[in-house]
Design a protein around this motif. Sequence first.
Motif, PDB file in Angstrom:
ATOM      1  N   ASN A 257       0.802  -1.222   0.000  1.00 42.95           N
ATOM      2  CA  ASN A 257       0.000   0.000   0.000  1.00 42.95           C
ATOM      3  C   ASN A 257       0.842   1.284   0.000  1.00 42.95           C
ATOM      4  O   ASN A 257       0.490   2.275   0.641  1.00 42.95           O
ATOM      5  N   SER A 258       1.942   1.260  -0.704  1.00 42.42           N
ATOM      6  CA  SER A 258       2.735   2.466  -0.912  1.00 42.42           C
ATOM      7  C   SER A 258       2.485   2.997  -2.318  1.00 42.42           C
ATOM      8  O   SER A 258       2.085   2.253  -3.212  1.00 42.42           O
ATOM      9  N   CYS A 259       2.710   4.297  -2.493  1.00 43.43           N
ATOM     10  CA  CYS A 259       2.437   4.944  -3.783  1.00 43.43           C
ATOM     11  C   CYS A 259       3.654   5.734  -4.244  1.00 43.43           C
ATOM     12  O   CYS A 259       4.229   6.504  -3.465  1.00 43.43           O
ATOM     13  N   ILE A 260       4.016   5.530  -5.500  1.00 41.79           N
ATOM     14  CA  ILE A 260       5.105   6.286  -6.113  1.00 41.79           C
ATOM     15  C   ILE A 260       4.513   6.966  -7.339  1.00 41.79           C
ATOM     16  O   ILE A 260       4.167   6.312  -8.330  1.00 41.79           O
ATOM     17  N   ASP A 261       4.356   8.279  -7.270  1.00 43.20           N
ATOM     18  CA  ASP A 261       3.671   9.010  -8.328  1.00 43.20           C
ATOM     19  C   ASP A 261       4.583   9.246  -9.524  1.00 43.20           C
ATOM     20  O   ASP A 261       5.809   9.412  -9.362  1.00 43.20           O
TER      21      ASP A 261
ATOM     22  N   ASP B 208       9.114   0.991   3.023  1.00 42.40           N
ATOM     23  CA  ASP B 208       8.184   0.290   3.913  1.00 42.40           C
ATOM     24  C   ASP B 208       6.736   0.448   3.416  1.00 42.40           C
ATOM     25  O   ASP B 208       6.470   1.066   2.379  1.00 42.40           O
ATOM     26  N   ASN B 209       5.801  -0.089   4.196  1.00 37.38           N
ATOM     27  CA  ASN B 209       4.373   0.052   3.889  1.00 37.38           C
ATOM     28  C   ASN B 209       3.916   1.504   4.061  1.00 37.38           C
ATOM     29  O   ASN B 209       4.482   2.270   4.839  1.00 37.38           O
ATOM     30  N   LEU B 210       2.870   1.856   3.317  1.00 34.96           N
ATOM     31  CA  LEU B 210       2.166   3.131   3.515  1.00 34.96           C
ATOM     32  C   LEU B 210       3.085   4.344   3.362  1.00 34.96           C
ATOM     33  O   LEU B 210       3.016   5.302   4.131  1.00 34.96           O
ATOM     34  N   VAL B 211       3.920   4.302   2.371  1.00 34.59           N
ATOM     35  CA  VAL B 211       4.819   5.423   2.074  1.00 34.59           C
ATOM     36  C   VAL B 211       4.317   6.145   0.826  1.00 34.59           C
ATOM     37  O   VAL B 211       3.888   5.515  -0.138  1.00 34.59           O
ATOM     38  N   GLN B 212       4.357   7.475   0.854  1.00 40.52           N
ATOM     39  CA  GLN B 212       3.946   8.289  -0.289  1.00 40.52           C
ATOM     40  C   GLN B 212       5.156   9.018  -0.864  1.00 40.52           C
ATOM     41  O   GLN B 212       5.837   9.761  -0.150  1.00 40.52           O
ATOM     42  N   ILE B 213       5.418   8.788  -2.144  1.00 39.84           N
ATOM     43  CA  ILE B 213       6.517   9.469  -2.831  1.00 39.84           C
ATOM     44  C   ILE B 213       5.902  10.283  -3.961  1.00 39.84           C
ATOM     45  O   ILE B 213       5.295   9.741  -4.884  1.00 39.84           O
ATOM     46  N   GLY B 214       6.040  11.592  -3.872  1.00 40.37           N
ATOM     47  CA  GLY B 214       5.377  12.493  -4.809  1.00 40.37           C
ATOM     48  C   GLY B 214       6.051  12.544  -6.172  1.00 40.37           C
ATOM     49  O   GLY B 214       7.132  11.978  -6.396  1.00 40.37           O
ATOM     50  N   HIS B 215       5.405  13.272  -7.080  1.00 45.07           N
ATOM     51  CA  HIS B 215       5.894  13.379  -8.447  1.00 45.07           C
ATOM     52  C   HIS B 215       7.279  14.020  -8.504  1.00 45.07           C
ATOM     53  O   HIS B 215       7.610  14.905  -7.733  1.00 45.07           O
TER      54      HIS B 215
ATOM     55  N   VAL C 204      18.685   3.655  -0.076  1.00 47.12           N
ATOM     56  CA  VAL C 204      17.872   4.489   0.814  1.00 47.12           C
ATOM     57  C   VAL C 204      16.897   3.601   1.574  1.00 47.12           C
ATOM     58  O   VAL C 204      16.370   2.624   1.028  1.00 47.12           O
ATOM     59  N   LEU C 205      16.632   3.926   2.833  1.00 44.11           N
ATOM     60  CA  LEU C 205      15.636   3.228   3.637  1.00 44.11           C
ATOM     61  C   LEU C 205      14.564   4.218   4.078  1.00 44.11           C
ATOM     62  O   LEU C 205      14.878   5.218   4.735  1.00 44.11           O
ATOM     63  N   LEU C 206      13.305   3.943   3.709  1.00 38.88           N
ATOM     64  CA  LEU C 206      12.183   4.780   4.122  1.00 38.88           C
ATOM     65  C   LEU C 206      11.244   3.936   4.969  1.00 38.88           C
ATOM     66  O   LEU C 206      10.688   2.945   4.497  1.00 38.88           O
ATOM     67  N   CYS C 207      11.045   4.338   6.215  1.00 38.16           N
ATOM     68  CA  CYS C 207      10.165   3.594   7.117  1.00 38.16           C
ATOM     69  C   CYS C 207       8.706   3.994   6.907  1.00 38.16           C
ATOM     70  O   CYS C 207       8.397   4.941   6.187  1.00 38.16           O
ATOM     71  N   GLY C 208       7.806   3.254   7.567  1.00 41.10           N
ATOM     72  CA  GLY C 208       6.378   3.402   7.330  1.00 41.10           C
ATOM     73  C   GLY C 208       5.864   4.827   7.502  1.00 41.10           C
ATOM     74  O   GLY C 208       6.278   5.549   8.403  1.00 41.10           O
ATOM     75  N   GLN C 209       4.948   5.206   6.617  1.00 42.54           N
ATOM     76  CA  GLN C 209       4.240   6.487   6.640  1.00 42.54           C
ATOM     77  C   GLN C 209       5.127   7.694   6.380  1.00 42.54           C
ATOM     78  O   GLN C 209       4.754   8.826   6.668  1.00 42.54           O
ATOM     79  N   VAL C 210       6.298   7.463   5.822  1.00 38.36           N
ATOM     80  CA  VAL C 210       7.093   8.594   5.327  1.00 38.36           C
ATOM     81  C   VAL C 210       6.350   9.231   4.153  1.00 38.36           C
ATOM     82  O   VAL C 210       5.735   8.542   3.341  1.00 38.36           O
ATOM     83  N   GLY C 211       6.403  10.542   4.063  1.00 42.00           N
ATOM     84  CA  GLY C 211       5.799  11.253   2.944  1.00 42.00           C
ATOM     85  C   GLY C 211       6.781  12.227   2.324  1.00 42.00           C
ATOM     86  O   GLY C 211       7.338  13.083   3.021  1.00 42.00           O
ATOM     87  N   LEU C 212       7.021  12.086   1.020  1.00 37.92           N
ATOM     88  CA  LEU C 212       7.903  12.994   0.294  1.00 37.92           C
ATOM     89  C   LEU C 212       7.053  13.828  -0.652  1.00 37.92           C
ATOM     90  O   LEU C 212       6.388  13.284  -1.549  1.00 37.92           O
ATOM     91  N   ALA C 213       7.068  15.137  -0.469  1.00 37.47           N
ATOM     92  CA  ALA C 213       6.337  16.015  -1.373  1.00 37.47           C
ATOM     93  C   ALA C 213       7.057  16.098  -2.716  1.00 37.47           C
ATOM     94  O   ALA C 213       8.226  15.718  -2.852  1.00 37.47           O
ATOM     95  N   GLY C 214       6.359  16.608  -3.720  1.00 38.05           N
ATOM     96  CA  GLY C 214       6.865  16.619  -5.079  1.00 38.05           C
ATOM     97  C   GLY C 214       8.222  17.277  -5.234  1.00 38.05           C
ATOM     98  O   GLY C 214       8.544  18.268  -4.578  1.00 38.05           O
ATOM     99  N   SER C 215       9.048  16.676  -6.100  1.00 36.40           N
ATOM    100  CA  SER C 215      10.355  17.211  -6.497  1.00 36.40           C
ATOM    101  C   SER C 215      11.374  17.257  -5.368  1.00 36.40           C
ATOM    102  O   SER C 215      12.399  17.937  -5.479  1.00 36.40           O
ATOM    103  N   SER C 216      11.117  16.535  -4.276  1.00 36.96           N
ATOM    104  CA  SER C 216      12.156  16.417  -3.244  1.00 36.96           C
ATOM    105  C   SER C 216      13.125  15.310  -3.636  1.00 36.96           C
ATOM    106  O   SER C 216      12.821  14.462  -4.478  1.00 36.96           O
ATOM    107  N   SER C 217      14.311  15.322  -3.027  1.00 33.93           N
ATOM    108  CA  SER C 217      15.303  14.302  -3.361  1.00 33.93           C
ATOM    109  C   SER C 217      15.999  13.824  -2.093  1.00 33.93           C
ATOM    110  O   SER C 217      16.175  14.580  -1.135  1.00 33.93           O
ATOM    111  N   VAL C 218      16.388  12.541  -2.121  1.00 35.64           N
ATOM    112  CA  VAL C 218      17.035  11.904  -0.976  1.00 35.64           C
ATOM    113  C   VAL C 218      18.286  11.207  -1.484  1.00 35.64           C
ATOM    114  O   VAL C 218      18.234  10.426  -2.438  1.00 35.64           O
ATOM    115  N   GLY C 219      19.423  11.466  -0.846  1.00 36.16           N
ATOM    116  CA  GLY C 219      20.701  10.950  -1.321  1.00 36.16           C
ATOM    117  C   GLY C 219      20.952   9.505  -0.930  1.00 36.16           C
ATOM    118  O   GLY C 219      20.186   8.885  -0.179  1.00 36.16           O
TER     119      GLY C 219
END
Length: 348
Positions: free
Chosen positions: A222-226, A242-249, A257-272
Amino acid sequence: MKRKDAAMPIGELAKKLNGKLLGDPAVIAGGICALNEPQESFICFARTRAGLENVSFDSLRKTAAVLVDSLDAAAVHPGLNYIVVPDPQSALLSLVEVFYIPIPKIEGINPKSDIHPSVKLGSGVCIGAFTSIGENCLIEDDVVIFPHVTIYPGVTIGRGSIIHAAVVIREDCQIGAASIIHSGSIIGADGFGYLSRDAMAAQKIPHLGTARLGDRVEIGANSCIDRATFGTTSIGDDTKIDNLVQIGHNCRLGKQVLLCGQVGLAGSSSVGDRAVLGGKVGVGNHVVIGSDIRVAAISGVSRDIREPGDYGGYPAVPVSQWRRQITSLRRLPAILKQLKIRTNGEED
Protein backbone atom coordinates in the motif's frame (compact mmCIF):
# COMPACT_ATOMS: atom_id res chain seq x y z
CA MET A 1 7.49 -18.37 4.00
CA LYS A 2 6.59 -21.97 4.76
CA ARG A 3 8.42 -24.06 7.35
CA LYS A 4 10.22 -27.12 6.06
CA ASP A 5 9.74 -30.51 7.64
CA ALA A 6 13.37 -30.35 8.74
CA ALA A 7 15.30 -30.80 11.95
CA MET A 8 18.97 -30.48 12.91
CA PRO A 9 21.03 -30.91 16.10
CA ILE A 10 21.99 -27.56 17.56
CA GLY A 11 25.63 -28.67 17.59
CA GLU A 12 25.57 -28.83 13.79
CA LEU A 13 23.73 -25.52 13.60
CA ALA A 14 26.35 -23.84 15.78
CA LYS A 15 29.08 -25.03 13.40
CA LYS A 16 27.10 -23.83 10.39
CA LEU A 17 26.77 -20.40 11.99
CA ASN A 18 30.44 -20.30 13.10
CA GLY A 19 29.12 -19.83 16.61
CA LYS A 20 29.94 -21.14 20.06
CA LEU A 21 27.51 -23.60 21.62
CA LEU A 22 26.86 -23.49 25.36
CA GLY A 23 24.74 -26.55 26.05
CA ASP A 24 23.84 -29.98 24.74
CA PRO A 25 24.84 -30.43 21.06
CA ALA A 26 22.42 -33.34 20.58
CA VAL A 27 19.27 -31.26 21.16
CA ILE A 28 17.18 -31.11 17.98
CA ALA A 29 15.87 -27.82 16.54
CA GLY A 30 13.06 -27.59 14.00
CA GLY A 31 12.46 -23.89 13.41
CA ILE A 32 12.80 -20.30 14.62
CA CYS A 33 10.55 -18.48 17.08
CA ALA A 34 10.22 -15.05 18.64
CA LEU A 35 11.75 -14.38 22.03
CA ASN A 36 8.36 -13.44 23.52
CA GLU A 37 6.58 -16.41 21.88
CA PRO A 38 8.82 -19.41 22.59
CA GLN A 39 7.94 -22.71 20.91
CA GLU A 40 8.88 -26.29 21.64
CA SER A 41 12.22 -27.32 20.04
CA PHE A 42 12.62 -24.03 18.15
CA ILE A 43 15.56 -21.64 18.23
CA CYS A 44 14.76 -18.38 19.96
CA PHE A 45 16.26 -15.21 18.50
CA ALA A 46 17.57 -12.36 20.67
CA ARG A 47 18.95 -9.46 18.66
CA THR A 48 21.19 -8.44 21.57
CA ARG A 49 21.96 -9.77 25.04
CA ALA A 50 19.93 -6.88 26.47
CA GLY A 51 16.88 -8.40 24.81
CA LEU A 52 17.03 -11.28 27.30
CA GLU A 53 16.67 -9.06 30.35
CA ASN A 54 12.86 -8.81 30.29
CA VAL A 55 12.12 -12.42 29.35
CA SER A 56 10.89 -15.23 31.60
CA PHE A 57 13.61 -17.85 31.41
CA ASP A 58 11.18 -20.54 32.57
CA SER A 59 9.21 -19.98 29.36
CA LEU A 60 12.39 -20.47 27.28
CA ARG A 61 13.21 -23.90 28.70
CA LYS A 62 11.12 -25.65 26.05
CA THR A 63 13.12 -24.07 23.22
CA ALA A 64 16.07 -25.83 21.59
CA ALA A 65 18.45 -22.90 22.03
CA VAL A 66 18.71 -19.13 22.33
CA LEU A 67 20.68 -17.26 19.65
CA VAL A 68 22.59 -14.31 21.20
CA ASP A 69 25.50 -12.01 20.40
CA SER A 70 27.41 -12.32 23.68
CA LEU A 71 27.16 -14.05 27.00
CA ASP A 72 29.19 -14.30 30.18
CA ALA A 73 29.14 -17.08 32.71
CA ALA A 74 26.89 -15.18 35.10
CA ALA A 75 24.20 -14.83 32.45
CA VAL A 76 23.91 -18.55 31.67
CA HIS A 77 20.69 -20.07 33.03
CA PRO A 78 20.59 -23.79 33.86
CA GLY A 79 18.52 -25.83 31.44
CA LEU A 80 18.95 -23.41 28.53
CA ASN A 81 21.18 -23.89 25.50
CA TYR A 82 22.86 -20.90 23.86
CA ILE A 83 24.43 -20.33 20.45
CA VAL A 84 26.70 -17.30 20.66
CA VAL A 85 27.45 -15.53 17.36
CA PRO A 86 28.94 -12.11 16.52
CA ASP A 87 25.86 -10.99 14.56
CA PRO A 88 22.56 -12.72 15.41
CA GLN A 89 20.69 -11.03 12.57
CA SER A 90 23.08 -12.40 9.94
CA ALA A 91 22.96 -15.80 11.61
CA LEU A 92 19.18 -15.66 11.50
CA LEU A 93 19.28 -15.39 7.70
CA SER A 94 21.28 -18.61 7.55
CA LEU A 95 18.77 -20.33 9.84
CA VAL A 96 15.90 -19.23 7.61
CA GLU A 97 17.52 -21.09 4.71
CA VAL A 98 17.73 -24.23 6.86
CA PHE A 99 14.17 -24.30 8.16
CA TYR A 100 12.00 -22.40 5.68
CA ILE A 101 11.15 -22.29 1.99
CA PRO A 102 9.98 -19.21 0.07
CA ILE A 103 6.30 -18.69 -0.65
CA PRO A 104 5.31 -21.18 -3.36
CA LYS A 105 5.55 -19.68 -6.80
CA ILE A 106 2.68 -19.80 -9.19
CA GLU A 107 3.48 -21.97 -12.17
CA GLY A 108 3.31 -20.90 -15.80
CA ILE A 109 0.77 -18.49 -17.24
CA ASN A 110 -2.77 -18.86 -15.94
CA PRO A 111 -5.33 -19.08 -18.77
CA LYS A 112 -7.55 -16.63 -16.86
CA SER A 113 -4.96 -13.86 -17.22
CA ASP A 114 -5.44 -11.17 -19.87
CA ILE A 115 -2.21 -10.53 -21.80
CA HIS A 116 -2.14 -8.32 -24.90
CA PRO A 117 -0.71 -10.10 -27.97
CA SER A 118 2.05 -7.48 -28.31
CA VAL A 119 3.51 -8.24 -24.86
CA LYS A 120 7.02 -9.74 -24.90
CA LEU A 121 7.47 -12.45 -22.28
CA GLY A 122 10.87 -13.82 -21.27
CA SER A 123 11.53 -17.42 -20.31
CA GLY A 124 10.30 -18.74 -16.97
CA VAL A 125 7.69 -15.99 -16.52
CA CYS A 126 4.78 -16.89 -14.21
CA ILE A 127 1.51 -14.95 -14.32
CA GLY A 128 -1.47 -15.50 -12.02
CA ALA A 129 -5.19 -15.51 -12.71
CA PHE A 130 -7.04 -12.27 -13.49
CA THR A 131 -3.84 -10.33 -14.07
CA SER A 132 -4.09 -7.84 -16.93
CA ILE A 133 -1.05 -6.75 -18.99
CA GLY A 134 -1.46 -4.00 -21.58
CA GLU A 135 0.08 -3.64 -25.00
CA ASN A 136 3.81 -3.28 -25.72
CA CYS A 137 4.96 -4.38 -22.27
CA LEU A 138 8.25 -6.21 -21.72
CA ILE A 139 8.31 -8.85 -18.99
CA GLU A 140 11.84 -10.21 -18.69
CA ASP A 141 13.01 -13.71 -17.67
CA ASP A 142 11.85 -15.32 -14.41
CA VAL A 143 9.43 -12.57 -13.42
CA VAL A 144 6.60 -13.72 -11.14
CA ILE A 145 3.33 -11.80 -11.25
CA PHE A 146 0.68 -12.91 -8.77
CA PRO A 147 -3.10 -12.75 -9.39
CA HIS A 148 -5.13 -9.56 -9.80
CA VAL A 149 -2.22 -7.36 -10.89
CA THR A 150 -2.92 -4.58 -13.39
CA ILE A 151 -0.09 -3.52 -15.71
CA TYR A 152 -0.78 -0.65 -18.09
CA PRO A 153 0.72 -0.40 -21.62
CA GLY A 154 4.43 0.18 -22.17
CA VAL A 155 5.67 -1.15 -18.83
CA THR A 156 9.04 -2.92 -18.44
CA ILE A 157 9.64 -5.36 -15.58
CA GLY A 158 13.23 -6.51 -15.08
CA ARG A 159 14.50 -10.05 -14.70
CA GLY A 160 13.57 -11.98 -11.57
CA SER A 161 11.23 -9.37 -10.11
CA ILE A 162 8.20 -10.36 -8.04
CA ILE A 163 4.93 -8.46 -8.26
CA HIS A 164 2.46 -9.44 -5.56
CA ALA A 165 -1.32 -9.52 -5.82
CA ALA A 166 -3.36 -6.34 -6.38
CA VAL A 167 -0.43 -4.17 -7.49
CA VAL A 168 -1.04 -1.52 -10.18
CA ILE A 169 1.79 -0.40 -12.47
CA ARG A 170 0.79 2.50 -14.67
CA GLU A 171 1.75 3.17 -18.27
CA ASP A 172 5.41 3.38 -19.37
CA CYS A 173 6.85 2.75 -15.89
CA GLN A 174 10.03 0.72 -15.47
CA ILE A 175 10.74 -1.83 -12.75
CA GLY A 176 14.36 -2.96 -12.39
CA ALA A 177 15.71 -6.48 -11.99
CA ALA A 178 15.18 -8.56 -8.83
CA SER A 179 12.77 -6.03 -7.36
CA ILE A 180 9.77 -6.82 -5.15
CA ILE A 181 6.50 -4.89 -5.03
CA HIS A 182 4.07 -5.90 -2.29
CA SER A 183 0.30 -6.01 -2.47
CA GLY A 184 -1.75 -2.87 -2.90
CA SER A 185 1.07 -0.61 -4.06
CA ILE A 186 0.63 1.69 -7.04
CA ILE A 187 3.53 2.71 -9.23
CA GLY A 188 3.08 5.68 -11.56
CA ALA A 189 -0.27 7.19 -10.57
CA ASP A 190 -0.76 10.88 -11.35
CA GLY A 191 0.93 13.27 -8.95
CA PHE A 192 -0.98 15.76 -6.83
CA GLY A 193 -0.68 18.75 -9.14
CA TYR A 194 -3.34 21.41 -9.69
CA LEU A 195 -3.43 24.94 -11.03
CA SER A 196 -5.43 27.29 -8.81
CA ARG A 197 -6.87 30.57 -9.98
CA ASP A 198 -8.97 33.08 -8.09
CA ALA A 199 -12.68 32.24 -8.16
CA MET A 200 -12.04 29.14 -10.26
CA ALA A 201 -11.99 25.48 -9.37
CA ALA A 202 -8.54 23.89 -9.24
CA GLN A 203 -7.50 22.66 -12.68
CA LYS A 204 -5.65 19.35 -12.95
CA ILE A 205 -2.10 19.51 -14.30
CA PRO A 206 -1.38 16.57 -16.65
CA HIS A 207 1.40 14.27 -15.52
CA LEU A 208 3.18 13.24 -18.68
CA GLY A 209 6.31 11.71 -17.17
CA THR A 210 6.92 8.28 -15.72
CA ALA A 211 8.30 6.43 -12.70
CA ARG A 212 11.39 4.20 -12.68
CA LEU A 213 12.56 1.73 -10.03
CA GLY A 214 16.16 0.52 -10.03
CA ASP A 215 17.44 -2.99 -9.41
CA ARG A 216 16.76 -4.85 -6.13
CA VAL A 217 14.25 -2.28 -4.95
CA GLU A 218 11.57 -3.43 -2.52
CA ILE A 219 8.28 -1.57 -2.09
CA GLY A 220 6.08 -2.41 0.92
CA ALA A 221 2.32 -2.87 0.87
CA ASN A 222 0.00 0.00 0.00
CA SER A 223 2.74 2.47 -0.91
CA CYS A 224 2.44 4.94 -3.78
CA ILE A 225 5.10 6.29 -6.11
CA ASP A 226 3.67 9.01 -8.33
CA ARG A 227 4.74 9.60 -11.90
CA ALA A 228 6.54 12.81 -12.83
CA THR A 229 4.85 15.84 -14.32
CA PHE A 230 7.62 15.74 -16.92
CA GLY A 231 10.66 13.49 -16.80
CA THR A 232 10.99 10.73 -14.22
CA THR A 233 10.30 9.93 -10.60
CA SER A 234 13.26 7.67 -9.83
CA ILE A 235 14.12 5.17 -7.10
CA GLY A 236 17.78 4.09 -6.94
CA ASP A 237 19.20 0.57 -6.78
CA ASP A 238 18.88 -1.37 -3.51
CA THR A 239 16.45 1.11 -1.97
CA LYS A 240 13.90 -0.35 0.46
CA ILE A 241 10.55 1.31 1.11
CA ASP A 242 8.18 0.29 3.91
CA ASN A 243 4.37 0.05 3.89
CA LEU A 244 2.17 3.13 3.52
CA VAL A 245 4.82 5.42 2.07
CA GLN A 246 3.95 8.29 -0.29
CA ILE A 247 6.52 9.47 -2.83
CA GLY A 248 5.38 12.49 -4.81
CA HIS A 249 5.89 13.38 -8.45
CA ASN A 250 9.44 14.04 -9.68
CA CYS A 251 11.08 12.82 -6.46
CA ARG A 252 14.54 11.29 -6.75
CA LEU A 253 15.85 8.70 -4.33
CA GLY A 254 19.46 7.55 -4.42
CA LYS A 255 20.89 4.08 -3.83
CA GLN A 256 20.41 2.06 -0.63
CA VAL A 257 17.87 4.49 0.81
CA LEU A 258 15.64 3.23 3.64
CA LEU A 259 12.18 4.78 4.12
CA CYS A 260 10.16 3.59 7.12
CA GLY A 261 6.38 3.40 7.33
CA GLN A 262 4.24 6.49 6.64
CA VAL A 263 7.09 8.59 5.33
CA GLY A 264 5.80 11.25 2.94
CA LEU A 265 7.90 12.99 0.29
CA ALA A 266 6.34 16.01 -1.37
CA GLY A 267 6.87 16.62 -5.08
CA SER A 268 10.36 17.21 -6.50
CA SER A 269 12.16 16.42 -3.24
CA SER A 270 15.30 14.30 -3.36
CA VAL A 271 17.03 11.90 -0.98
CA GLY A 272 20.70 10.95 -1.32
CA ASP A 273 22.42 7.57 -1.18
CA ARG A 274 22.20 5.56 2.05
CA ALA A 275 19.87 8.02 3.75
CA VAL A 276 17.43 6.67 6.35
CA LEU A 277 14.10 8.33 7.17
CA GLY A 278 12.28 7.09 10.27
CA GLY A 279 8.54 6.49 10.46
CA LYS A 280 6.21 9.39 9.66
CA VAL A 281 8.98 11.73 8.52
CA GLY A 282 7.57 14.43 6.27
CA VAL A 283 9.67 16.12 3.59
CA GLY A 284 8.60 19.38 1.93
CA ASN A 285 8.46 19.95 -1.79
CA HIS A 286 11.78 20.62 -3.57
CA VAL A 287 13.72 19.84 -0.36
CA VAL A 288 17.11 18.13 -0.77
CA ILE A 289 18.32 15.54 1.75
CA GLY A 290 21.92 14.57 1.10
CA SER A 291 23.67 11.21 1.32
CA ASP A 292 24.40 9.42 4.61
CA ILE A 293 21.77 11.35 6.54
CA ARG A 294 19.44 9.83 9.13
CA VAL A 295 16.24 11.57 10.20
CA ALA A 296 14.43 10.54 13.39
CA ALA A 297 10.80 9.41 13.31
CA ILE A 298 8.00 12.01 13.16
CA SER A 299 10.41 14.76 12.11
CA GLY A 300 9.61 17.40 9.53
CA VAL A 301 12.20 18.40 6.93
CA SER A 302 11.21 21.80 5.57
CA ARG A 303 14.60 22.92 4.24
CA ASP A 304 17.64 21.30 2.67
CA ILE A 305 19.91 19.07 4.75
CA ARG A 306 23.22 18.38 3.03
CA GLU A 307 25.71 17.59 5.81
CA PRO A 308 25.88 13.86 6.71
CA GLY A 309 24.70 13.04 10.22
CA ASP A 310 21.64 12.51 12.43
CA TYR A 311 18.72 14.95 12.50
CA GLY A 312 15.39 15.23 14.29
CA GLY A 313 12.52 17.51 15.30
CA TYR A 314 10.33 20.00 13.47
CA PRO A 315 11.88 21.61 11.62
CA ALA A 316 14.61 18.96 11.57
CA VAL A 317 17.95 20.11 13.03
CA PRO A 318 21.11 18.24 14.05
CA VAL A 319 20.14 15.72 16.71
CA SER A 320 22.34 17.29 19.43
CA GLN A 321 20.55 20.61 18.92
CA TRP A 322 17.17 18.86 18.89
CA ARG A 323 17.90 17.22 22.25
CA ARG A 324 18.83 20.58 23.76
CA GLN A 325 15.54 21.99 22.47
CA ILE A 326 13.58 19.16 24.07
CA THR A 327 15.41 19.63 27.37
CA SER A 328 14.73 23.38 27.30
CA LEU A 329 11.07 22.79 26.48
CA ARG A 330 10.64 20.55 29.52
CA ARG A 331 12.11 23.27 31.73
CA LEU A 332 9.93 26.01 30.23
CA PRO A 333 6.98 25.81 32.71
CA ALA A 334 9.33 26.18 35.70
CA ILE A 335 11.18 29.04 34.01
CA LEU A 336 7.91 30.86 33.26
CA LYS A 337 6.77 30.36 36.83
CA GLN A 338 9.99 31.88 38.17
CA LEU A 339 9.68 34.76 35.73
CA LYS A 340 6.13 35.45 36.86
CA ILE A 341 7.22 35.44 40.52
CA ARG A 342 10.01 37.92 39.80
CA THR A 343 7.71 40.13 37.75
CA ASN A 344 4.71 40.14 40.10
CA GLY A 345 6.60 39.65 43.32
CA GLU A 346 4.41 36.76 44.45
CA GLU A 347 3.84 33.09 43.73
CA ASP A 348 0.65 32.01 41.96
